[in-house]
Design a protein around this motif. Sequence first.
Motif, mmCIF file in Angstrom:
data_model
loop_
_atom_site.group_PDB
_atom_site.id
_atom_site.type_symbol
_atom_site.label_atom_id
_atom_site.label_comp_id
_atom_site.label_asym_id
_atom_site.label_seq_id
_atom_site.Cartn_x
_atom_site.Cartn_y
_atom_site.Cartn_z
ATOM 1 N N GLN A 277 0.833 -1.207 0.000
ATOM 2 C CA GLN A 277 0.000 0.000 0.000
ATOM 3 C C GLN A 277 0.870 1.261 0.000
ATOM 4 N N TYR A 278 1.966 1.236 0.728
ATOM 5 C CA TYR A 278 2.839 2.415 0.793
ATOM 6 C C TYR A 278 3.654 2.564 -0.488
ATOM 7 N N THR A 279 4.043 1.425 -1.077
ATOM 8 C CA THR A 279 4.722 1.467 -2.368
ATOM 9 C C THR A 279 3.793 2.074 -3.416
ATOM 10 N N GLU A 280 2.540 1.654 -3.416
ATOM 11 C CA GLU A 280 1.561 2.183 -4.365
ATOM 12 C C GLU A 280 1.324 3.676 -4.124
ATOM 13 N N ARG A 281 1.275 4.086 -2.860
ATOM 14 C CA ARG A 281 1.108 5.507 -2.551
ATOM 15 C C ARG A 281 2.270 6.316 -3.125
ATOM 16 N N GLN A 282 3.493 5.816 -2.949
ATOM 17 C CA GLN A 282 4.663 6.507 -3.479
ATOM 18 C C GLN A 282 4.565 6.613 -4.999
ATOM 19 N N ARG A 283 4.236 5.525 -5.664
ATOM 20 C CA ARG A 283 4.126 5.530 -7.128
ATOM 21 C C ARG A 283 3.057 6.513 -7.605
ATOM 22 N N LYS A 284 1.917 6.516 -6.940
ATOM 23 C CA LYS A 284 0.834 7.437 -7.333
ATOM 24 C C LYS A 284 1.226 8.888 -7.122
ATOM 25 N N ARG A 285 1.879 9.183 -6.006
ATOM 26 C CA ARG A 285 2.297 10.556 -5.729
ATOM 27 C C ARG A 285 3.277 11.031 -6.801
ATOM 28 N N VAL A 286 4.250 10.189 -7.130
ATOM 29 C CA VAL A 286 5.249 10.542 -8.138
ATOM 30 C C VAL A 286 4.571 10.663 -9.513
ATOM 31 N N GLY A 287 3.709 9.707 -9.848
ATOM 32 C CA GLY A 287 3.013 9.725 -11.133
ATOM 33 C C GLY A 287 2.116 10.935 -11.313
#
Length: 191
Positions: A75-85
Amino acid sequence: CSMAAGDAPQCSAVSSTHLPLLVELYTSQGCSSCPPADRWLTQRVRSDGDAVNWLAFHVDYWDDLGWPDRFASAQYTERQRKRVGAHGDTTVYTPQVMVGEKVRTQWHNNASFSRVLADARTPASVGLALSLHREVNTLELRLGAARVEGRASAPATVWLAETVDGQVTDVRSGENGGVRLRHDRVVRKLW
């Protein structure tokens, strides 16, 4: 608003006239570059106190490289990816420090980082009042919002993060094998 296990069963907080600062550290116990960032976050928490909301998100993309981080979450990896994206970028890395909407922040120099924090302070368009009440097995959150006079407001999302401080791990393998790591503001749950 913060409640430790032994605290009173209730706390409340009212927002200030400026948006509260949010600093997110994306880190991993499996990354040899992360321990200095984890120590930096602990120092900043001690010096900045409640003036900044500090969150340490442990990502899971290092887990297959020798040491599974017990705090890591997809979930935190996905949050990081979404924020960067959301900012048109595709590169995620650790340690990565984000301040508000900025997804790339130089954190190594405390004076420079303090300027980043100062620049990130903006007036709030909504005033918030929060109260938490703890029962035996439940936690009740009440949140009220009021538009600040003369300021336009926009749709908002409320996030609730459960964090822990003072976590210690003796890493036995991987890039940090043989090192004792300490972590503060570790996000354990995010709603």
